[in-house]
Design a protein around this motif. Structure first.
Motif, short mmCIF file in Angstrom:
data_model
loop_
_atom_site.label_atom_id
_atom_site.label_comp_id
_atom_site.label_asym_id
_atom_site.label_seq_id
_atom_site.Cartn_x
_atom_site.Cartn_y
_atom_site.Cartn_z
N MET A 1 -2.38 3.61 0.44
CA MET A 1 -0.94 3.71 0.64
C MET A 1 -0.53 3.04 1.94
O MET A 1 0.28 3.56 2.69
N PHE A 84 9.33 3.35 -6.73
CA PHE A 84 8.42 4.48 -6.91
C PHE A 84 7.49 4.25 -8.10
O PHE A 84 6.31 4.61 -8.06
N GLY A 87 4.71 2.17 -6.92
CA GLY A 87 4.01 2.67 -5.74
C GLY A 87 2.66 3.27 -6.08
O GLY A 87 2.09 2.98 -7.14
N PRO A 88 2.12 4.11 -5.17
CA PRO A 88 2.81 4.68 -4.01
C PRO A 88 2.86 3.74 -2.82
O PRO A 88 2.11 2.77 -2.74
N TYR A 89 3.79 4.06 -1.90
CA TYR A 89 3.96 3.29 -0.67
C TYR A 89 3.95 4.24 0.53
O TYR A 89 4.35 5.40 0.42
N TYR A 92 9.35 3.73 2.28
CA TYR A 92 10.41 3.07 1.51
C TYR A 92 11.54 2.80 2.49
O TYR A 92 12.13 3.73 3.06
N GLN A 194 6.50 8.46 1.18
CA GLN A 194 6.24 8.68 -0.24
C GLN A 194 6.53 10.12 -0.62
O GLN A 194 7.13 10.39 -1.66
N CYS A 197 10.30 10.73 -0.65
CA CYS A 197 10.88 9.99 -1.77
C CYS A 197 10.65 10.74 -3.08
O CYS A 197 11.54 10.83 -3.92
N THR A 198 9.45 11.29 -3.24
CA THR A 198 9.15 12.09 -4.44
C THR A 198 10.12 13.26 -4.56
O THR A 198 10.66 13.54 -5.63
#
Length: 290
Positions: A1, A84, A87-89, A92, A194, A197-198
């Motif tokens: 990641m 997303f 991803g994952p990243y 973002y 990440q 964002c989730t």
């Protein structure tokens, strides 16, 4: 990641957008772009751009985005969801098409590595913004997509209807959104993890239900979701919106101020990672930054 996702909302200034794409072109980045459905000339100007190192994705079904309207929230969710899915990243980053990084990619990646897990979201905490926030979230705002521009007659009728309804709510002292939510406000340009964002994506239904008739919900929904979650303890800076978002945006000299060549040293010597806004008419500063 270790990779980062850049999410760009654009509607004008194709020359600035192409520069932004070039400056983000790095093997550690993937880039996702939404160009307003009405800005076909922008898409035609950049659609053939081929980055050397990054994956570049133009959203296939763009929408028309209106100032102050829930469509601003919709387009942000479109970008977060598309990135997303790929991803994952590690992070973002939400940018406008007239933003530029003002630090190198090595510097930016090192900064986020050193501050891994922090949420870079700016908050406006002063009294004037708090009053404005209450005005926007506790009253129903109708026809927000017609707040600016469009057909003059439609704009006038919608403005009259909206103002009459607002006046009625004030007279009867009506107040919506009277739950346990603590509303917050700030820049809609953010850099989030990440994990957050989730969580933000999981709150999509609640967000649209809460903010559908809110004026400028794009400046409120991320801050509010973050503040009312366990991720609040990971906010990088709550007191200063510029530091909190690591974005240099000057609201003192403009709305916001458009950077000029004489500002180059100020930009490059600042502690921030990104700046907005830039315009092709001031191309010298863009070239110097690049």
């Amino acid at each position: 990641m270790n990779k980062h996702a850049y999410l760009i909302i654009a509607h004008n200034e194709p020359e600035v957008l192409r520069t932004l794409l070039a400056m983000l072109d790095d093997v550690r980045n993937d880039i996702f772009v939404h160009i307003d459905r009405r800005a076909r000339f922008v898409y035609e100007s950049v659609k053939d751009y081929k980055p050397k190192h990054s994956t570049l994705v133009f959203l296939e079904h763009p929408i028309a985005v209106y100032w102050g309207d829930i469509s601003q929230v919709q387009v942000e969710y479109m970008l977060f969801e598309r990135a997303f899915s790929q991803g994952p990243y590690a992070y973002y980053h939400l940018l406008s098409g007239v933003d530029l990084p003002i630090k190198s990619q090595d510097y930016i990646h090192a900064f986020f590595q050193q501050n891994q897990g922090k949420e870079f979201v700016g908050f406006w905490m002063d009294a004037a913004h708090r009053r404005d926030l209450k005005r926007k979230v506790y009253r129903y705002y109708l026809f927000t997509r017609y707040f600016k521009g469009g057909n003059a007659l439609v704009h006038s009728v919608c403005a009259l209807s909206r103002n009459l309804f607002l006046a009625l709510q004030k007279v009867i002292r009506y107040k919506r959104n009277q739950g346990n939510i603590v509303f917050q406000k700030g820049f809609n340009w953010v850099s989030i993890t990440q994990a957050f964002c989730t969580y933000l994506l999981s709150q999509k239904e609640n967000v649209f239900r809460t903010f559908r008739y809110t004026l400028c919900p794009d400046e409120i929904f991320i801050q509010t979701v973050l503040w009312n979650s366990s991720f609040r303890e990971h906010i990088y800076n709550k007191e200063n919106a510029l530091i909190g978002s690591m974005r240099y945006i000057d609201w003192e000299r403009g709305n916001p101020y458009v950077w000029q060549e004489k500002d180059t040293d100020e930009l490059l010597s600042s502690p921030y990672l990104f700046a907005r806004k830039f315009a092709s008419i001031n191309g010298n500063v863009i070239n110097l930054i690049k």
